[in-house]
Design an enzyme around this catalytic site. Structure first.
Site, short mmCIF file in Angstrom:
data_model
loop_
_atom_site.label_atom_id
_atom_site.label_comp_id
_atom_site.label_asym_id
_atom_site.label_seq_id
_atom_site.Cartn_x
_atom_site.Cartn_y
_atom_site.Cartn_z
N TYR A 16 -18.56 18.29 2.79
CA TYR A 16 -17.77 18.27 4.02
C TYR A 16 -18.16 19.44 4.91
O TYR A 16 -18.91 20.33 4.51
CB TYR A 16 -16.26 18.32 3.70
CG TYR A 16 -15.74 19.66 3.24
CD1 TYR A 16 -16.07 20.16 1.98
CD2 TYR A 16 -14.93 20.43 4.06
CE1 TYR A 16 -15.59 21.39 1.56
CE2 TYR A 16 -14.44 21.66 3.64
CZ TYR A 16 -14.78 22.14 2.39
OH TYR A 16 -14.31 23.36 1.98
N LYS A 132 -21.36 22.99 0.10
CA LYS A 132 -19.99 22.77 0.60
C LYS A 132 -19.48 21.43 0.08
O LYS A 132 -19.37 20.45 0.83
CB LYS A 132 -19.95 22.86 2.13
CG LYS A 132 -18.54 23.15 2.66
CD LYS A 132 -18.57 23.62 4.09
CE LYS A 132 -17.20 23.65 4.74
NZ LYS A 132 -16.23 24.58 4.17
N GLU A 165 -15.49 35.54 -2.75
CA GLU A 165 -15.02 35.07 -1.45
C GLU A 165 -13.59 34.57 -1.60
O GLU A 165 -13.04 34.61 -2.70
CB GLU A 165 -15.93 33.95 -0.93
CG GLU A 165 -15.95 32.72 -1.82
CD GLU A 165 -16.85 31.60 -1.31
OE1 GLU A 165 -17.11 31.54 -0.11
OE2 GLU A 165 -17.26 30.79 -2.16
N LEU A 190 -20.06 30.51 -0.38
CA LEU A 190 -20.50 29.63 0.68
C LEU A 190 -20.99 30.51 1.84
O LEU A 190 -20.30 31.47 2.21
CB LEU A 190 -19.35 28.75 1.16
CG LEU A 190 -19.74 27.77 2.25
CD1 LEU A 190 -20.55 26.62 1.68
CD2 LEU A 190 -18.52 27.24 2.97
N1 PLP Z 1 -15.93 30.08 1.72
C1 PLP Z 1 -15.25 28.96 1.39
C2 PLP Z 1 -15.00 28.67 -0.06
C3 PLP Z 1 -14.79 28.08 2.39
O1 PLP Z 1 -14.14 26.97 2.06
C4 PLP Z 1 -15.02 28.40 3.75
C5 PLP Z 1 -14.58 27.54 4.83
O2 PLP Z 1 -13.92 26.57 4.65
C6 PLP Z 1 -15.72 29.58 4.05
C7 PLP Z 1 -16.17 30.39 3.00
C8 PLP Z 1 -15.99 29.99 5.47
O3 PLP Z 1 -16.99 29.17 6.04
P1 PLP Z 1 -17.04 28.90 7.62
O4 PLP Z 1 -17.07 30.23 8.27
O5 PLP Z 1 -18.29 28.13 7.80
O6 PLP Z 1 -15.80 28.11 7.95
#
Ligand code: PLP
Length: 268
Positions: A16, A132, A165, A190
Site C-alpha cells: 500500500y 510497505k 521506527e 520503512l
Molecule cells: N514507518 C512506517 C512503519 C509507516 O507505516 C510509515 C507511514 O505510514 C512511515 C514509516 C512513514 O512513511 P511516509 O513518510 O512515507 O508516510
C-alpha cells in the site's frame, strides 16, 4: 466488492501507499509511486495498470470524494485466486483499491502545537519492513498499546536496544548538541517519503544530520524528539515512556522543520 479469496484479505499478500493531499493536490506523488513500484517488485506482484493511468485514477478519486486536505490510500494485492499459499497462476490480475478522505487538519495542527506522547515496545516484526506491505499486525498491536497508555504512537525497539521506527511513522531525536538523528534506511525501517524530503529540509537549514541508530535511553535524554509520516508531516514528541523530552514542550527544531516541509515537497 472484495473477493473473499483476495490474497490481501487471506494472506496480507499486498502493498500500500499513503499520500498526503493538501489544497486538493498530491504531495510527493512521484516518490510515493517509486516506492510503490519497489514494494511490488520486491514481492513480485505486477503493476495492475500503467503509472499514467494510475495517476488519473488517483486524481479522479480525490475529485469524487471532494478531498482538499487529507490522505489518498492505495492498495494493490496479488489478486483473487483459489486459496493456496504459493503464487496464483500467471495472468491472475492484481487487485487495486484507491480511496481518499479528508482528515482533521486543525486537530493535527493542535496536536503539533501541544506535542504528542510515545511509548516504546519490542520490535517483533519480520525482517523486511522496508517493503510497505499490508501485513501490519505488530503495528496494529503497538498502536493499540500506545492508545491504552494514553500515547499517540509506539516506537519499536529492536534486540540491540535501538529504536527502529514508529508503528506508522519514522522516529527522530535532536541531541543536546543540536544534531538531528534518525536511523539509516536499512531493512529494519520503512524509508519514509517524509523522512527523505525532511533530510533535504535539514540540509537546507544548515542543521547537522546523523543517520545512525539511537537507543530509547538516548531519546529520554534528548533535547527534542519528533516523528514523520505523510499524514502527520513532522509531529513533535514531548514524552517518551512518560519521561518529558527537553522541557516537555515541542522543540524549536521540530517546529521549524514542520513549518518548512511543504516548501521542499513536490506538489502535483
Ligand atoms: N514507518 C512506517 C512503519 C509507516 O507505516 C510509515 C507511514 O505510514 C512511515 C514509516 C512513514 O512513511 P511516509 O513518510 O512515507 O508516510
Amino acid at each position: 466488492m472484495v473477493g473473499i479469496e483476495d490474497r490481501g484479505y487471506q494472506f496480507s499478500d499486498g502493498v500500500y501507499e499513503v499520500c498526503e493531499v493538501r489544497g486538493g493536490r498530491l504531495i510527493d506523488e512521484r516518490r510515493h509511486l517509486l516506492r510503490l513500484v519497489r514494494s511490488l517488485d520486491e514481492l513480485r506482484i505486477p503493476m495492475p495498470m500503467s503509472q499514467a493511468a494510475l495517476a488519473i485514477v488517483m486524481r479522479e478519486c480525490i475529485r469524487r470524494n471532494r478531498v482538499s486536505n487529507g490522505i489518498l490510500y492505495l492498495q494493490i494485492t496479488r489478486g483473487v485466486a483459489r486459496r493456496d499459499h504459493g503464487f496464483p497462476p500467471p495472468g491472475t490480475r492484481p487487485s487495486i483499491v484507491v480511496s481518499a478522505r479528508n482528515i482533521d487538519f486543525a486537530g493535527n495542527e493542535r496536536a503539533a502545537a501541544d506535542g504528542i506522547a510515545v511509548i516504546t515496545v519490542p520490535d517483533n516484526r519480520w525482517a523486511r519492513v522496508d517493503i510497505k506491505s499490508i501485513s501490519l499486525l505488530p503495528n496494529v498491536l503497538a498502536k493499540q498499546a500506545a492508545r491504552e497508555q494514553g500515547a499517540k504512537e509506539a516506537w519499536f525497539v529492536n534486540g540491540d536496544g535501538h529504536v527502529t521506527e514508529g508503528s506508522s511513522s519514522n522516529a527522530w531525536i535532536v541531541t543536546k548538541a543540536g544534531k538531528v538523528v534518525t536511523r539509516p534506511a536499512d531493512n529494519a525501517i520503512l524509508r519514509g517519503i517524509t523522512r527523505t524530503v525532511l533530510i533535504d529540509v535539514i540540509r537546507a537549514q544548515g542543521l547537522e544530520l546523523e543517520e545512525r541508530p539511537f537507543t530509547a535511553a538516548e531519546a529520554y535524554g534528548a533535547r527534542e524528539a519528533f516523528l514523520t509520516s505523510a499524514s502527520q508531516v513532522v509531529m513533535p514528541v514531548v514524552r517518551v515512556d512518560d519521561r518529558p523530552i527537553g522541557n516537555g514542550a515541542p522543540g524549536s527544531v521540530a517546529t521549524a522543520l514542520r513549518a518548512e516541509f511543504h516548501r521542499h515537497a513536490e506538489w502535483s
